[in-house]
Design an enzyme around this catalytic site. Sequence first.
Site, PDB file in Angstrom:
ATOM      1  CB  SER A  12      -1.103   0.070   1.107  1.00 52.58           C
ATOM      2  OG  SER A  12      -0.012  -0.108   2.317  1.00 52.58           O
ATOM      3  CE1 TYR A 153       5.914   6.901  12.005  1.00 53.73           C
ATOM      4  CE2 TYR A 153       5.706   9.289  12.254  1.00 53.73           C
ATOM      5  CZ  TYR A 153       5.862   8.194  11.413  1.00 53.73           C
ATOM      6  OH  TYR A 153       6.079   8.253  10.173  1.00 53.73           O
TER       7      TYR A 153
END
Length: 309
Positions: A12, A153
């Site tokens: 993706s 993150y």
Amino acid sequence: ATRRVLVTGCSSGIGLAVAVRLAKDELQRFKVVATMRDVEKRAALETAAGETLGRSLEIHQLDVCCEDSIRECVNSLPGRRLDILVSNAGMGMIGPLECQSVKCMQDVFNTNFFGLVRLVKEVLPDMKRRQSGHIVVMSSVMGIQGLLFNDVYAASKFAVEGLCESLAVQAMTFNIKMTLVEPGPVLTEFERKVYEDAQNMDLSGTDDETARIFREIYLPYSGKVFSSLGQRPEEVAEQILELIVSKDPPFRHQTNRLYTPMTAMKHADPTGRLPLDAFYRIIFQHDRLFNASLGFMRFLQKRMTKSKV
Ligand code: NAD
């Protein structure tokens, strides 16, 4: 001669777009080894690849969290020869730190940071022997500048930046190129996945005020940022093609120039106050300030572009 490019995380998003863009290169400069953790998810890539499938693009299994799968994939290439690595696979994570398990944080590091480490360990020795190669690494603007509720993150991308900044000097002595690609928001599955996680997140581990800031301020802010600044993965892929064919690719490349002034603030003020104040204002006074700050970012970006010329 065609150059062999291995791309990770191609089921993706940016990875898929990069693999397809390189495979469809008009000058046919690349053989693309498009890899994904789960080859059952190859339908979207196959469709996008069209007639390049089996010609300039091959699909291979590769899980960046599994050393054996990386070795098997590289071993399957003729002469183990890899000219370009695009380390793209990654995952996001948002929310208050106290609502996230250490196990989930470790998964983020295992993918975003140790995934890169495993790939580099496998391909760098060969590149050194051949004294050629290019390692392109998907970082993020959050590899330079932290953002509210993206703590882990951002930390994983800071780790990526530190690793590459250190390795790049060694790479130079072996004629190997390294490039960190730093996108701002990109409209991919990434955003959908982190949003879905955010909607389902159990916020009982934090206080009401933090939960409110996350739900009522951060999420709408982030939604606005994606809808107003989000790039298409194809745009990022086009820039990666440019970087790969460049004779002298930069070590860092931001894909969205609107972010350059934001990250530049960090270097402009060694006390660190300037970017913190700016982010505080943009996020917490965003109803009033969001559009103004977008305008300001555009203004700064124009000024910076002009002053370069
Ligand atoms: P995405 O979710 O569409 O793509 C990430 C891909 O990585 C997926 O195909 C996923 O299956 C794959 N992946 C995850 N774990 C893997 C593993 N262990 N082994 C192999 N593949 C694995 O999202 P994207 O936006 O295309 O993300 C690609 C990269 O771009 C990531 O490194 C991400 O951190 C970075 N990035 C994304 C954005 C954004 O806003 N979308 C911004 C900056 C940087």
